[in-house]
Design a protein around this motif. Structure first.
Motif, short mmCIF file in Angstrom:
data_model
loop_
_atom_site.label_atom_id
_atom_site.label_comp_id
_atom_site.label_asym_id
_atom_site.label_seq_id
_atom_site.Cartn_x
_atom_site.Cartn_y
_atom_site.Cartn_z
N ASP A 132 31.27 38.15 42.01
CA ASP A 132 32.55 37.46 42.17
C ASP A 132 33.16 37.23 40.80
OD1 ASP A 132 34.73 35.88 42.86
OD2 ASP A 132 33.58 34.58 44.20
N ARG A 134 36.22 36.04 40.30
CA ARG A 134 37.29 35.04 40.36
C ARG A 134 36.96 33.78 39.55
NH1 ARG A 134 37.66 34.28 46.58
NH2 ARG A 134 35.44 34.50 46.20
N TRP A 135 35.74 33.67 39.06
CA TRP A 135 35.29 32.49 38.33
C TRP A 135 35.03 32.86 36.88
CZ3 TRP A 135 35.41 28.10 41.17
CH2 TRP A 135 35.43 28.24 42.55
N ASN A 136 35.04 31.85 36.02
CA ASN A 136 34.70 32.05 34.63
C ASN A 136 33.57 31.09 34.26
OD1 ASN A 136 34.70 32.85 31.99
ND2 ASN A 136 36.52 31.67 31.42
N VAL A 139 30.49 35.14 38.76
CA VAL A 139 29.32 34.72 39.54
C VAL A 139 28.37 35.90 39.74
CG1 VAL A 139 28.55 33.78 41.76
CG2 VAL A 139 30.67 32.95 40.70
N ARG A 144 25.06 33.08 43.22
CA ARG A 144 25.61 33.00 44.58
C ARG A 144 24.53 32.60 45.58
NH1 ARG A 144 30.36 34.83 46.41
NH2 ARG A 144 30.94 33.46 44.70
#
Length: 170
Positions: A132, A134-136, A139, A144
């Motif tokens: 993923d 979308r995160w910093n 992930v 996860r």
């Protein structure tokens, strides 16, 4: 012990917690909200199962058990099939209605089986894979999976607490 063994053990403990919180309760008991707008046991177990199903299917590249095995139709909820309960408001919690322990545990056990099938094949080399962005920071698979275990343990513990309150009221 391998990483897969550790994950199997962790998800096995979640399964024990879920069964312990739900078994032998009536649909009325599963739907009890200790305060207006509070989560019920049924909603907590449905939600943790939906999140696990969603997240494991995503990292495994498979269809969710919810739709693939007909659980969405069996529950017949007024939600989109992609709903997991994340961010639900108090009205949505009551829309789950009164479901049986058998229905909740049937769905949970089907997701658990799919989860164990997936994590059984993992190696340490699989865990750093980014799943993923979308995160910093992005992930990884390891993060996860631990996130799912953590969410499951928290929600199954909340359900066990509510069960304890209900059993003292009997």
């Amino acid at each position: 012990m391998t990483s897969a063994d550790l994950l199997i053990d962790a998800f096995g403990r979640v399964q024990e917690n879920v069964h312990g919180a739900v078994s032998d309760l009536t649909p009325d008991e599963l739907a009890v909200q200790l305060d207006p707008g509070a989560n019920s046991i049924a909603w907590l177990i449905w939600h943790l199962t939906r999140v696990q199903d969603d997240h494991i299917a995503d990292v495994a590249g498979t269809e969710q058990v919810w739709t693939a095995a007909g659980w969405a139709e069996r529950f017949a909820l007024p939600f989109d099939d992609t709903a997991t309960g994340y961010g639900d408001n108090p009205d949505a919690i009551t829309q789950l209605g009164k479901v049986s322990a058998e229905l909740l545990l049937g769905y949970y056990d089907a997701v658990h089986e799919q989860t164990i099938k997936y994590v059984s094949g993992l190696t340490d080399a699989d865990l750093p894979r980014v799943v993923d962005t979308r995160w910093n920071p992005p992930v990884t698979l390891a993060v996860r999976l631990i996130s799912v275990v953590d969410d499951d343990i928290q929600h199954s513990g909340q359900a066990a607490f509510i069960r304890g309150v209900l059993l003292r009221r009997r």
